[in-house]
Design a protein around this motif. Structure first.
Motif, PDB file in Angstrom:
ATOM      1  N   LEU A  24       2.094   1.622  -3.563  1.00 44.03           N
ATOM      2  CA  LEU A  24       0.978   1.977  -4.427  1.00 44.03           C
ATOM      3  C   LEU A  24       0.603   3.446  -4.236  1.00 44.03           C
ATOM      4  CD1 LEU A  24      -1.069   0.890  -6.453  1.00 44.03           C
ATOM      5  CD2 LEU A  24      -2.531   0.284  -4.535  1.00 44.03           C
ATOM      6  N   GLU A  25       0.539   3.878  -2.996  1.00 47.84           N
ATOM      7  CA  GLU A  25       0.230   5.280  -2.702  1.00 47.84           C
ATOM      8  C   GLU A  25       1.297   6.204  -3.282  1.00 47.84           C
ATOM      9  OE1 GLU A  25      -0.285   8.172   1.208  1.00 47.84           O
ATOM     10  OE2 GLU A  25      -0.243   6.007   1.456  1.00 47.84           O
ATOM     11  N   SER A  26       2.554   5.839  -3.110  1.00 48.97           N
ATOM     12  CA  SER A  26       3.643   6.665  -3.635  1.00 48.97           C
ATOM     13  C   SER A  26       3.621   6.729  -5.156  1.00 48.97           C
ATOM     14  CB  SER A  26       4.988   6.119  -3.156  1.00 48.97           C
ATOM     15  OG  SER A  26       5.069   6.163  -1.762  1.00 48.97           O
TER      16      SER A  26
ATOM     17  N   MET B 267       0.825  -1.219   0.000  1.00 54.49           N
ATOM     18  CA  MET B 267       0.000   0.000   0.000  1.00 54.49           C
ATOM     19  C   MET B 267       0.854   1.263   0.000  1.00 54.49           C
ATOM     20  SD  MET B 267      -3.008  -0.939  -0.427  1.00 54.49           S
ATOM     21  CE  MET B 267      -3.888   0.570  -0.162  1.00 54.49           C
ATOM     22  N   TYR B 268       1.990   1.239   0.706  1.00 50.50           N
ATOM     23  CA  TYR B 268       2.885   2.401   0.703  1.00 50.50           C
ATOM     24  C   TYR B 268       3.400   2.674  -0.707  1.00 50.50           C
ATOM     25  CZ  TYR B 268       7.198   5.036   1.135  1.00 50.50           C
ATOM     26  OH  TYR B 268       8.190   5.970   0.950  1.00 50.50           O
TER      27      TYR B 268
ATOM     28  N   MET C 268       1.041   6.292  -7.185  1.00 46.51           N
ATOM     29  CA  MET C 268      -0.109   7.084  -7.640  1.00 46.51           C
ATOM     30  C   MET C 268       0.128   8.582  -7.414  1.00 46.51           C
ATOM     31  SD  MET C 268      -2.441   5.160  -8.997  1.00 46.51           S
ATOM     32  CE  MET C 268      -3.968   6.053  -8.867  1.00 46.51           C
ATOM     33  N   THR C 269       0.782   8.928  -6.320  1.00 48.05           N
ATOM     34  CA  THR C 269       1.102  10.336  -6.064  1.00 48.05           C
ATOM     35  C   THR C 269       2.074  10.859  -7.108  1.00 48.05           C
ATOM     36  OG1 THR C 269       0.747   9.997  -3.707  1.00 48.05           O
ATOM     37  CG2 THR C 269       1.997  11.939  -4.341  1.00 48.05           C
TER      38      THR C 269
ATOM     39  N   ARG D 198      -6.745   7.532  -7.032  1.00 50.40           N
ATOM     40  CA  ARG D 198      -5.758   7.307  -5.973  1.00 50.40           C
ATOM     41  C   ARG D 198      -6.433   7.257  -4.616  1.00 50.40           C
ATOM     42  NH1 ARG D 198      -3.751  10.045  -2.000  1.00 50.40           N
ATOM     43  NH2 ARG D 198      -1.641   9.700  -1.272  1.00 50.40           N
ATOM     44  N   GLN D 199      -7.319   8.190  -4.371  1.00 50.47           N
ATOM     45  CA  GLN D 199      -8.003   8.235  -3.081  1.00 50.47           C
ATOM     46  C   GLN D 199      -8.821   6.963  -2.857  1.00 50.47           C
ATOM     47  OE1 GLN D 199      -7.298  10.682  -1.120  1.00 50.47           O
ATOM     48  NE2 GLN D 199      -8.614  10.163   0.572  1.00 50.47           N
TER      49      GLN D 199
ATOM     50  N   VAL E 227      -6.131   3.872  -2.399  1.00 53.02           N
ATOM     51  CA  VAL E 227      -5.249   3.898  -1.239  1.00 53.02           C
ATOM     52  C   VAL E 227      -6.020   3.914   0.076  1.00 53.02           C
ATOM     53  CG1 VAL E 227      -3.501   5.283  -0.068  1.00 53.02           C
ATOM     54  CG2 VAL E 227      -3.375   4.957  -2.529  1.00 53.02           C
ATOM     55  N   GLU E 228      -7.067   4.714   0.150  1.00 52.76           N
ATOM     56  CA  GLU E 228      -7.837   4.811   1.385  1.00 52.76           C
ATOM     57  C   GLU E 228      -8.864   3.677   1.428  1.00 52.76           C
ATOM     58  OE1 GLU E 228      -7.330   7.193   3.758  1.00 52.76           O
ATOM     59  OE2 GLU E 228      -5.655   7.898   2.535  1.00 52.76           O
TER      60      GLU E 228
END
Length: 123
Positions: free
Chosen positions: A52-54, A49-50, A56-57, A86-87, A90-91
C-alpha cells in the motif's frame, strides 16, 4: 533570440527530460512491485502495508510527472491530496494528527472548488 527566451527553452527541455526520466523510474518500480507481489498473493507472509505504501508513493510520482508537464495549480493540489492521504493511510497517526490531516484534505478540496477559476483560451 534573447537570453531570456533561450533560458526559457532550456528549462522547458530540462523539465521534459526530467519528467521522462521520472516516468521511466515510476514504470520500472511499478513493474518491480507487481513482480514482487504476485508470488506472495497466496502466501501467509504478504505485507499489505508495504505494498500500500509503495503503490501510494508511485501514485504521487505519477502526479509529480503530470505537474512537470502541465504546470497547473490543479496538479499541485492533487499531489498534496495524494501525499497527505498517503501519510494518513500508511502511518499510524494519533487522533490529533488524523484530525489535522482530514482538515488539510478538506481545506485542499475547498481551495480547489472555490478559489480556482478556469482560464479560457480563445481560438
Amino acid at each position: 533570440m534573447t537570453l531570456q527566451k533561450i533560458m526559457q527553452k532550456m528549462t522547458s527541455y530540462v523539465e521534459l527530460v526530467l519528467s521522462v526520466f521520472l516516468l521511466l523510474v515510476v514504470v520500472a518500480l511499478t513493474v518491480r512491485l507487481i513482480t514482487q507481489s504476485v508470488p506472495q498473493l497466496w502466501s501467509q507472509q504478504m505485507d499489505v502495508m508495504y505494498y500500500l505504501e509503495s503503490a501510494m508513493t508511485l501514485a504521487i510520482g505519477i502526479e509529480f510527472v503530470k505537474m512537470l508537464y502541465t504546470h497547473t495549480p490543479e496538479t499541485i493540489i492533487e499531489i498534496l491530496l495524494f501525499a497527505i492521504s498517503r501519510q494518513m493511510i500508511v502511518e499510524h497517526l494519533s487522533t490529533t494528527e488524523t484530525i489535522l490531516g482530514v482538515g488539510a484534505i478538506a481545506g485542499l478540496f475547498a481551495v480547489r472548488k472555490y478559489l480556482f477559476c478556469e482560464i479560457r483560451k480563445e481560438t
